[in-house]
Design a protein around this motif. Structure first.
Motif, short mmCIF file in Angstrom:
data_model
loop_
_atom_site.label_atom_id
_atom_site.label_comp_id
_atom_site.label_asym_id
_atom_site.label_seq_id
_atom_site.Cartn_x
_atom_site.Cartn_y
_atom_site.Cartn_z
N UNK A 1 -94.49 -70.11 -55.45
CA UNK A 1 -93.77 -70.40 -56.70
C UNK A 1 -94.58 -70.03 -57.94
N UNK A 2 -95.16 -68.83 -57.89
CA UNK A 2 -95.85 -68.29 -59.06
C UNK A 2 -95.12 -66.99 -59.44
N UNK A 3 -94.49 -67.03 -60.59
CA UNK A 3 -93.67 -65.90 -61.00
C UNK A 3 -94.49 -64.64 -61.22
N UNK A 4 -95.69 -64.77 -61.71
CA UNK A 4 -96.53 -63.61 -61.99
C UNK A 4 -96.84 -62.83 -60.71
N UNK A 5 -97.06 -63.53 -59.61
CA UNK A 5 -97.31 -62.87 -58.33
C UNK A 5 -96.05 -62.12 -57.87
N UNK A 6 -94.89 -62.72 -58.04
CA UNK A 6 -93.63 -62.06 -57.69
C UNK A 6 -93.38 -60.82 -58.52
N UNK A 7 -93.67 -60.92 -59.83
CA UNK A 7 -93.49 -59.76 -60.70
C UNK A 7 -94.45 -58.64 -60.31
N UNK A 8 -95.69 -58.99 -59.99
CA UNK A 8 -96.66 -57.99 -59.56
C UNK A 8 -96.20 -57.32 -58.26
N UNK A 9 -95.67 -58.10 -57.35
CA UNK A 9 -95.15 -57.55 -56.09
C UNK A 9 -93.98 -56.62 -56.34
N UNK A 10 -93.10 -57.00 -57.26
CA UNK A 10 -91.97 -56.13 -57.59
C UNK A 10 -92.47 -54.81 -58.17
N UNK A 11 -93.45 -54.88 -59.06
CA UNK A 11 -94.02 -53.66 -59.64
C UNK A 11 -94.64 -52.77 -58.58
#
Length: 126
Positions: free
Chosen positions: A61-71
């Protein structure tokens, strides 16, 4: 509202020229291509790793990690999809050369818009 005779003639002429040059447009965008399979494999691996990082980001539940994964996933997809390039003249198959053995005629490098603009200017001068 119906078109005048001049407008109808101009429209017909534009349609004829479009059909006439349609083959030129298709041949410039297609042709023999070479694929760098290493880049495709690397792109697919980055895509899979990016999706895994997105899942980890959702789990922790860390949005920054999800955004990095999406990138990372987008970068991998772009790498895999841009791994092909036009073939060099030496890389083409022998079947692509004409029967006479002569090399195909080199096409001019002017853009489609430049050619259309030149043709338009010629018609306006007549």
């Amino acid at each position: 509202m119906p078109l005048s005779e001049q407008e109808q003639r101009l429209l017909d002429e534009m349609e004829r020229n479009l059909y006439k040059h349609e083959a030129d447009i298709v041949t410039t965008s297609s042709g023999p291509r070479t694929v760098n399979y290493t880049r495709v494999a690397l792109g697919i691996a980055l895509l899979a790793a990016g999706l895994a990082v997105v899942v980890v980001g959702v789990v922790v539940q860390i949005a920054l990690v999800g955004v990095a994964g999406f990138g990372l996933a987008v970068a991998g997809a772009m790498l895999a999809l841009t791994a092909s390039r036009p073939a060099e003249p030496g890389e083409q198959e022998a079947s692509s050369t004409p029967k006479g053995g002569a090399a195909p005629k080199a096409r001019s490098r002017s853009s489609l818009m430049e050619r259309l603009s030149e043709e338009w200017d010629k018609r306006q001068q007549q």
